[in-house]
Motif scaffolding. Structure first.
Motif, PDB file in Angstrom:
ATOM      1  N   UNK A 147       0.843  -1.207   0.000  1.00  0.00           N
ATOM      2  CA  UNK A 147       0.000   0.000   0.000  1.00  0.00           C
ATOM      3  C   UNK A 147       0.877   1.256   0.000  1.00  0.00           C
ATOM      4  N   UNK A 148       1.937   1.259   0.818  1.00  0.00           N
ATOM      5  CA  UNK A 148       2.856   2.406   0.842  1.00  0.00           C
ATOM      6  C   UNK A 148       3.475   2.615  -0.542  1.00  0.00           C
ATOM      7  N   UNK A 149       3.950   1.522  -1.157  1.00  0.00           N
ATOM      8  CA  UNK A 149       4.595   1.612  -2.472  1.00  0.00           C
ATOM      9  C   UNK A 149       3.667   2.199  -3.529  1.00  0.00           C
ATOM     10  N   UNK A 150       2.472   1.654  -3.623  1.00  0.00           N
ATOM     11  CA  UNK A 150       1.564   2.096  -4.691  1.00  0.00           C
ATOM     12  C   UNK A 150       1.046   3.507  -4.417  1.00  0.00           C
ATOM     13  N   UNK A 151       0.897   3.871  -3.135  1.00  0.00           N
ATOM     14  CA  UNK A 151       0.450   5.233  -2.805  1.00  0.00           C
ATOM     15  C   UNK A 151       1.500   6.242  -3.255  1.00  0.00           C
ATOM     16  N   UNK A 152       2.778   5.974  -2.911  1.00  0.00           N
ATOM     17  CA  UNK A 152       3.849   6.885  -3.317  1.00  0.00           C
ATOM     18  C   UNK A 152       3.936   6.967  -4.833  1.00  0.00           C
TER      19      UNK A 152
END
Lengths: 104, 261
Positions: B233-238
């Motif tokens: 989730x962190x990766x795709x949000x960034x």
């Protein structure tokens, strides 16, 4: 008999999550956002596995020089950043582990 | 799909060749599994049967450990199931690559899906995305031969060295304390690092690692799954944030490829 029963049950339980998405491929469409999110799967899962098997030893965080697995992992990390070569990374990791076990 | 068998075979060989470092790293793991199964009281045939029919390293280790501590069967099975849920993430991310394949191939590929083959194949997919093969557009359709080459090499390696471990375990009793699992850990490091191609991948890796350090005592490796999900989730949000900030005009996926070259 119960041993083989266990193996059979284990086989089904490991196969199901592996197969389910393959079986559904084509029947369901994955939204583009999820599709790009899935690109992060390898890095996310493997990083978590590495930390849980190097920083964590015998059920506790072991951030010290006596954690030889951690030393090997850090050596491998530096090597991978410099060389970007899998075999060299493994070799340096294993040699560091052997040396740490021997000297520390 | 009328292809010369030699082309398919070559892809299979390439898959097996690119898996070679991981085969070497998995050898001690398989040997330790076999030795441990024997020392925990499993019969040779049961220990080997598990490698042949289950083919999932982490699950097999856990099952053997729990069997030895005479844990109730439903708990063992639940643990095995949860430990393997990460494979569902792997398989989901490969869905678009197998959609055209016949059922029996999907079954074989699913049965032989491991951390190692997944890592090698996703590396290959990244490679093909970065340098699309100009004269041979069929390379994407040949990906399953590459996969099968890698998977079959892993499978025979695992079964063979489990058997070696069973034989050795009867002679060298304390092999499980040698810390041979380190080979697999450093191999994974060597796979992760080249895949960190921008900020969002770095953030994903760091999040996964930090989360894993705090959730390691969650039961049945649920901490592992949780950490992976948070990190994804962190990766795709960034990635989404960077994309909208840096290049508001570039909307097609080709723009990324061009900036790479």
């Amino acid at each position: 008999m119960t041993d083989w029963g266990l193996i059979f049950a284990m086989a089904i339980l490991t196969f199901t999550p592996r197969y389910l998405p393959f079986g559904l491929a084509g029947l369901v469409t994955i939204p583009p956002l999820i599709e790009s999110a899935l690109n992060y799967v390898p890095v996310a899962v493997l990083s978590a596995i590495v930390i849980q098997n190097s920083l964590i030893r015998d059920g506790a965080i072991e951030f010290n020089l006596y954690n030889h697995h951690l030393i090997a992992t850090i050596a491998a990390l530096i090597t991978a950043l410099l060389s970007r070569h899998l075999l060299i990374t493994i070799a340096v990791g294993l040699i560091s582990y052997g040396m740490a076990r021997f000297f520390i | 799909m009328t292809r010369k068998p030699s082309v398919a075979f070559q892809q299979g060989i390439n898959g097996a060749r690119d898996t070679l470092p991981l085969l070497v790293a998995a050898m001690p793991f398989a040997i330790v599994y076999g030795a441990m199964a024997i020392s925990e009281g499993l019969s040779s045939w049961t220990a080997l049967g598990m490698s042949v029919m289950v083919f999932a390293g982490a699950s097999q280790f856990i099952a053997v450990t729990l069997l030895a501590s005479s844990t109730a069967l439903p708990i063992i099975l639940l643990t095995v199931f949860v430990v393997n849920l990460r494979h569902m993430l792997y398989a989901t991310s490969l869905m678009s690559k197998v959609v055209h394949l016949p059922q029996r191939l999907k079954i074989i590929m699913a049965f032989t899906l491991t951390d190692e083959t997944y890592a090698v194949v996703s590396n290959r997919i990244h490679q093909l995305q970065r340098n699309p093969p100009h004269p041979a557009p069929g390379d994407h359709q040949l990906l399953h031969y590459y996969y099968l080459g890698s998977a079959l090499a892993m499978y025979s390696n695992w079964v063979f060295f489990s058997a070696a471990g069973v034989l050795l375990g009867e002679q060298v009793p304390d092999m499980t304390s040698w810390g041979l699992d380190v080979a697999m850990i450093v191999a994974f490091v060597g796979i992760i690092v080249p895949a960190l191609k921008n900020h969002s991948y770095w953030a994903c890796a760091i999040t996964a690692g930090s989360c894993a350090a705090f959730t390691f005592d969650w039961p049945n490796q649920t901490g592992l799954l949780f950490s992976a999900l948070v990190a994804i989730i962190v990766g795709i949000t960034l990635e989404t944030l960077f994309k909208t900030q840096d290049s508001p005009m570039k909307t097609d996926s080709n723009s990324f490829r061009e900036t790479q070259g």
